[in-house]
Write a protein that holds these residues in place. Sequence first.
Motif, PDB file in Angstrom:
ATOM      1  N   PRO A  45       0.933  -1.382  -0.006  1.00  0.00           N
ATOM      2  CA  PRO A  45       0.032  -0.014  -0.519  1.00  0.00           C
ATOM      3  C   PRO A  45       1.005   1.200  -0.245  1.00  0.00           C
ATOM      4  O   PRO A  45       0.349   2.189  -0.980  1.00  0.00           O
ATOM      5  CB  PRO A  45      -0.869  -0.040   1.391  1.00  0.00           C
ATOM      6  N   LEU A  46       1.936   1.095   0.925  1.00  0.00           N
ATOM      7  CA  LEU A  46       2.851   2.248   0.456  1.00  0.00           C
ATOM      8  C   LEU A  46       3.345   3.214  -1.033  1.00  0.00           C
ATOM      9  O   LEU A  46       3.728   3.804  -0.774  1.00  0.00           O
ATOM     10  CB  LEU A  46       4.308   1.465   1.333  1.00  0.00           C
ATOM     11  N   PHE A  48       1.566   2.676  -3.834  1.00  0.00           N
ATOM     12  CA  PHE A  48       0.285   2.953  -3.532  1.00  0.00           C
ATOM     13  C   PHE A  48      -0.368   4.626  -3.359  1.00  0.00           C
ATOM     14  O   PHE A  48      -0.200   5.821  -3.965  1.00  0.00           O
ATOM     15  CB  PHE A  48      -1.178   2.551  -3.720  1.00  0.00           C
ATOM     16  N   GLY A  49       0.252   4.741  -1.763  1.00  0.00           N
ATOM     17  CA  GLY A  49       0.367   6.443  -1.403  1.00  0.00           C
ATOM     18  C   GLY A  49       1.471   7.123  -2.084  1.00  0.00           C
ATOM     19  O   GLY A  49       0.696   8.452  -2.711  1.00  0.00           O
ATOM     20  N   LEU A  50       2.384   7.104  -2.283  1.00  0.00           N
ATOM     21  CA  LEU A  50       3.322   7.593  -2.347  1.00  0.00           C
ATOM     22  C   LEU A  50       3.435   8.110  -3.856  1.00  0.00           C
ATOM     23  O   LEU A  50       4.220   9.164  -4.446  1.00  0.00           O
ATOM     24  CB  LEU A  50       4.867   6.532  -2.475  1.00  0.00           C
ATOM     25  N   SER A  52       0.563   8.323  -5.824  1.00  0.00           N
ATOM     26  CA  SER A  52      -0.357   9.139  -5.876  1.00  0.00           C
ATOM     27  C   SER A  52      -0.128  10.589  -5.674  1.00  0.00           C
ATOM     28  O   SER A  52      -0.138  11.226  -5.595  1.00  0.00           O
ATOM     29  CB  SER A  52      -2.112   8.356  -4.775  1.00  0.00           C
ATOM     30  N   GLY A  92      -2.606  11.018  -1.046  1.00  0.00           N
ATOM     31  CA  GLY A  92      -1.716  10.286  -1.045  1.00  0.00           C
ATOM     32  C   GLY A  92      -1.861   9.311   0.531  1.00  0.00           C
ATOM     33  O   GLY A  92      -1.691   8.458   0.313  1.00  0.00           O
ATOM     34  N   THR A  93      -1.952   9.777   1.453  1.00  0.00           N
ATOM     35  CA  THR A  93      -2.195   8.679   2.685  1.00  0.00           C
ATOM     36  C   THR A  93      -3.820   8.322   3.042  1.00  0.00           C
ATOM     37  O   THR A  93      -4.070   7.215   2.751  1.00  0.00           O
ATOM     38  CB  THR A  93      -2.477  10.239   4.035  1.00  0.00           C
ATOM     39  N   ASP A  95      -5.830   7.772  -0.442  1.00  0.00           N
ATOM     40  CA  ASP A  95      -4.657   6.044  -1.122  1.00  0.00           C
ATOM     41  C   ASP A  95      -4.503   5.006  -0.322  1.00  0.00           C
ATOM     42  O   ASP A  95      -4.283   3.530  -0.574  1.00  0.00           O
ATOM     43  CB  ASP A  95      -4.196   6.534  -2.067  1.00  0.00           C
ATOM     44  N   TYR A  96      -2.977   5.198   0.720  1.00  0.00           N
ATOM     45  CA  TYR A  96      -2.052   4.300   1.225  1.00  0.00           C
ATOM     46  C   TYR A  96      -3.870   3.811   2.348  1.00  0.00           C
ATOM     47  O   TYR A  96      -3.499   2.396   2.317  1.00  0.00           O
ATOM     48  CB  TYR A  96      -1.801   5.630   2.074  1.00  0.00           C
ATOM     49  N   ARG A 100      -5.137  -0.017   1.877  1.00  0.00           N
ATOM     50  CA  ARG A 100      -4.415  -0.668   2.901  1.00  0.00           C
ATOM     51  C   ARG A 100      -5.400  -1.683   3.436  1.00  0.00           C
ATOM     52  O   ARG A 100      -5.364  -3.239   3.854  1.00  0.00           O
ATOM     53  CB  ARG A 100      -4.020  -0.528   4.221  1.00  0.00           C
TER      54      ARG A 100
END
Length: 102
Positions: A45-46, A48-50, A52, A92-93, A95-96, A100
């Motif tokens: 998931p990290l 995806f967040g980064l 995004s 990003g948070t 999306d993370y 998750r």
Amino acid sequence: MPITPVNFRASQATVKTNNSNNEIKKPKNTSQEAFKKLGISEPPPLVFGLGSAAIWTGVGMLMDKGMSKLFKYKYDPKLSFRMNAIVGLVVGTIDYFRARKN
């Protein structure tokens, strides 16, 4: 001469249905299916967040630069980076945590 009132309501009777017995279907996660078709494992998931956050920051800065050319105002890259980085970090948070959860 009598005047009849005009009725604007629908002439069809509505039928109420009770769908409480039906299960709520979750939509399929298409990203998992896409990774399986490509034969690669799903990234954490990290990633995806980064990803995004980086995309939102970059696109925001490009839009800010384009708007400065279009509307003839001074473009400050430091301010643009700061503002778009904040937006990128928030998205990003989100999306993370969404990745998750899935």
